[in-house]
Write an enzyme that holds these catalytic residues in place. Structure first.
Site, PDB file in Angstrom:
ATOM      1  N   HIS A   1       7.496 -18.250  -1.307  1.00 57.48           N
ATOM      2  CA  HIS A   1       7.523 -18.277  -2.773  1.00 57.48           C
ATOM      3  C   HIS A   1       7.106 -19.617  -3.387  1.00 57.48           C
ATOM      4  O   HIS A   1       7.726 -20.099  -4.344  1.00 57.48           O
ATOM      5  CB  HIS A   1       8.923 -17.902  -3.275  1.00 57.48           C
ATOM      6  CG  HIS A   1       9.311 -16.471  -3.009  1.00 57.48           C
ATOM      7  ND1 HIS A   1       8.396 -15.457  -2.830  1.00 57.48           N
ATOM      8  CD2 HIS A   1      10.544 -15.872  -2.896  1.00 57.48           C
ATOM      9  CE1 HIS A   1       9.036 -14.311  -2.628  1.00 57.48           C
ATOM     10  NE2 HIS A   1      10.328 -14.531  -2.648  1.00 57.48           N
TER      11      HIS A   1
ATOM     12  N   HIS B   1       9.990 -11.752  -9.891  1.00 58.90           N
ATOM     13  CA  HIS B   1      11.081 -11.516  -8.947  1.00 58.90           C
ATOM     14  C   HIS B   1      12.329 -10.962  -9.641  1.00 58.90           C
ATOM     15  O   HIS B   1      13.464 -11.370  -9.336  1.00 58.90           O
ATOM     16  CB  HIS B   1      11.391 -12.817  -8.201  1.00 58.90           C
ATOM     17  CG  HIS B   1      11.852 -12.617  -6.805  1.00 58.90           C
ATOM     18  ND1 HIS B   1      13.129 -12.211  -6.503  1.00 58.90           N
ATOM     19  CD2 HIS B   1      11.210 -12.734  -5.630  1.00 58.90           C
ATOM     20  CE1 HIS B   1      13.245 -12.122  -5.188  1.00 58.90           C
ATOM     21  NE2 HIS B   1      12.087 -12.426  -4.631  1.00 58.90           N
TER      22      HIS B   1
ATOM     23  N   GLU C   1       7.996  -6.124  -6.228  1.00 59.03           N
ATOM     24  CA  GLU C   1       7.115  -7.255  -6.515  1.00 59.03           C
ATOM     25  C   GLU C   1       5.664  -6.877  -6.234  1.00 59.03           C
ATOM     26  O   GLU C   1       5.283  -6.753  -5.069  1.00 59.03           O
ATOM     27  CB  GLU C   1       7.513  -8.446  -5.632  1.00 59.03           C
ATOM     28  CG  GLU C   1       8.978  -8.815  -5.705  1.00 59.03           C
ATOM     29  CD  GLU C   1       9.441  -9.597  -4.468  1.00 59.03           C
ATOM     30  OE1 GLU C   1       8.765 -10.551  -4.054  1.00 59.03           O
ATOM     31  OE2 GLU C   1      10.486  -9.236  -3.910  1.00 59.03           O
TER      32      GLU C   1
HETATM   33  C1  GAL Z   1      12.016 -11.659  -1.509  1.00 64.08           C
HETATM   34  C2  GAL Z   1      11.746 -11.703  -0.027  1.00 64.08           C
HETATM   35  C3  GAL Z   1      13.079 -11.773   0.687  1.00 64.08           C
HETATM   36  C4  GAL Z   1      13.899 -12.942   0.199  1.00 64.08           C
HETATM   37  C5  GAL Z   1      14.001 -12.902  -1.318  1.00 64.08           C
HETATM   38  C6  GAL Z   1      14.691 -14.110  -1.906  1.00 64.08           C
HETATM   39  O1  GAL Z   1      10.813 -11.611  -2.216  1.00 64.08           O
HETATM   40  O2  GAL Z   1      11.020 -10.556   0.354  1.00 64.08           O
HETATM   41  O3  GAL Z   1      12.867 -11.869   2.085  1.00 64.08           O
HETATM   42  O4  GAL Z   1      13.322 -14.143   0.617  1.00 64.08           O
HETATM   43  O5  GAL Z   1      12.719 -12.823  -1.890  1.00 64.08           O
HETATM   44  O6  GAL Z   1      16.028 -14.154  -1.529  1.00 64.08           O
END
Ligand code: GAL
Length: 397
Positions: free
Chosen positions: A130, A205, A341
């Protein structure tokens, strides 16, 4: 007597609002300061049906989304915090944030572009997640400009990320526009330009629980994902490179299925539940956006339909939630919300040119564009007769 009158007036106004006579409106509120002393603002957008969306300048984040159920009762259906400090805490889970420059994972934080190797932060075990640690897009304060058009209004956020920020090449001029329409759809439009070749994958998110954020589970929500395939992952959630059919796996959501029905079959896997990128079925000819997913809370009737022009969607079922305290005294329990997402596939920078894998490289002179629509509606209660008819039809097919 005065109290009685005030209550009566409030009830009248709420009926007027839910009956569709509210005026669309947008206004800004102060939300406090970041730990670096930057001012943060929230924009509250209301449409003519009384649906409300709150977005804030830190992380161009969706902070609240109030949607009606089948009885026109309004609930906030996304996770968030009451103040900036909540969003700055280590348990923030990227709630509602705009994630970038590269959402999802990049193996070992490494990629090669035009023969040059780049090393990004490794902030998720051995991998990059991210957009990194320090100044990823969820953490910076964006500029905001509100706008009103006939039938919709919203906020355009802009941020210029300097060359080399978080290790990514090129100065990136990015924007994300949130538009709330009078048809109860929230449209997110991303765009970006660069002055050097770079990689990009922006997404949102938001964590949805359509029974209302803070409700204990999403096991009873039903989901449909318009994808025949997905990208299997290794022990660190990095795609193996294979594009596999969902058929015969708990990831087969081609028919509407309750999320809780098969989730435990995945508990012991590296994903710990649902945390997968689905390869969306190709757009039909002439379509600008494709229908990616439908999420329904059968009890309240709230329905979310996701449309996008992106090739993938990460369905993350909240396996890392652990009871963090959110806004309005809510507690966010294990698997009590999900993220949908829209994106290019995780680790695409290391699969450029491979069959079936999308482009994630942005070059000077090109524009990155991404649209995602979260459309809200309600599903009426099924009569027993209709349910029996449907199950008989399903048995036949
Ligand atoms: C999501 C990801 C998860 C986790 C989450 C944040 O997008 O797929 O594995 O990292 O974000 O807690």
């Amino acid at each position: 007597m005065i109290r009685f009158f005030a209550c009566g007036l409030a009830a009248f106004l709420s009926v007027v609002a839910s009956a569709g006579f509210a005026r669309a409106d947008i206004h800004a509120l102060d939300f406090g300061k970041t730990k670096n002393g930057e001012d943060v603002k929230i924009y509250e957008i209301t449409n003519e049906n009384g649906m409300k969306v709150r977005v804030m300048t830190r992380g161009a984040t969706l902070v609240g989304l109030e949607a009606p159920d089948r009885n026109r009762r309004i609930s906030d259906v996304v996770f968030g915090f009451d103040n900036v400090q909540g969003y700055e805490s280590k348990d923030n889970g990227y709630f509602g944030a705009t994630v970038g420059r590269y959402a999802n994972r990049i193996a070992k934080g490494k990629f090669t572009l035009d023969g040059k190797e780049y090393q990004l932060a490794t902030n998720d075990g051995p991998n990059h997640l991210h957009g990194g640690d320090g100044r990823s897009f969820d953490k910076v304060v964006w500029k905001a400009r509100r706008f009103e058009n006939p039938g919709e209004c919203g906020v355009k956020f802009t941020y210029t990320s300097p060359d080399g920020e978080e290790g990514y090449p090129g100065t990136l001029e990015a924007s994300v526009t949130y538009t709330l329409t009078d048809k109860n759809a929230l449209r997110l439009e991303y765009s970006a330009k660069t002055d050097k070749p770079t990689i990009i994958n922006l997404t949102n998110h938001a964590y949805f629980n359509l029974a209302g954020a803070g409700s204990p589970t999403i096991n009873d929500h039903t989901l449909r994902i318009f994808a025949d395939k997905y990208t299997p992952v290794d022990a660190t959630l990095i795609p193996t490179g294979e594009i596999a059919p969902v058929e015969g796996t708990p990831l087969d959501f081609r028919k509407t299925t309750a999320i809780g029905q098969r989730v435990d079959q995945l508990t012991a896997t590296s994903a710990k539940g649902y945390d997968h990128n689905f390869v969306l079925n190709p757009k039909k000819r002439g379509e600008e956006l494709t229908k990616a997913a439908e999420l329904v809370d059968p009890a309240s009737g709230r329905k979310l339909t996701v449309y996008t022009d992106q090739p993938g969607i990460q369905f993350y079922g909240g396996n890392f939630l652990n009871g963090v305290k959110g806004k309005n005294g809510q507690t966010y329990a294990y698997r009590s919300a999900c993220c949908l997402e829209t994106q290019v596939f995780p680790d695409s920078p290391n699969h450029q040119g491979q069959e079936g894998w999308p482009n994630c490289v942005l070059r000077p002179g090109e524009s990155y564009k991404h649209t995602c629509v979260y459309a809200f509606s309600v599903k009426e209660k099924e009569t027993k007769r209709a349910a029996d008819k449907k199950s008989a039809k399903e048995k036949k097919s």
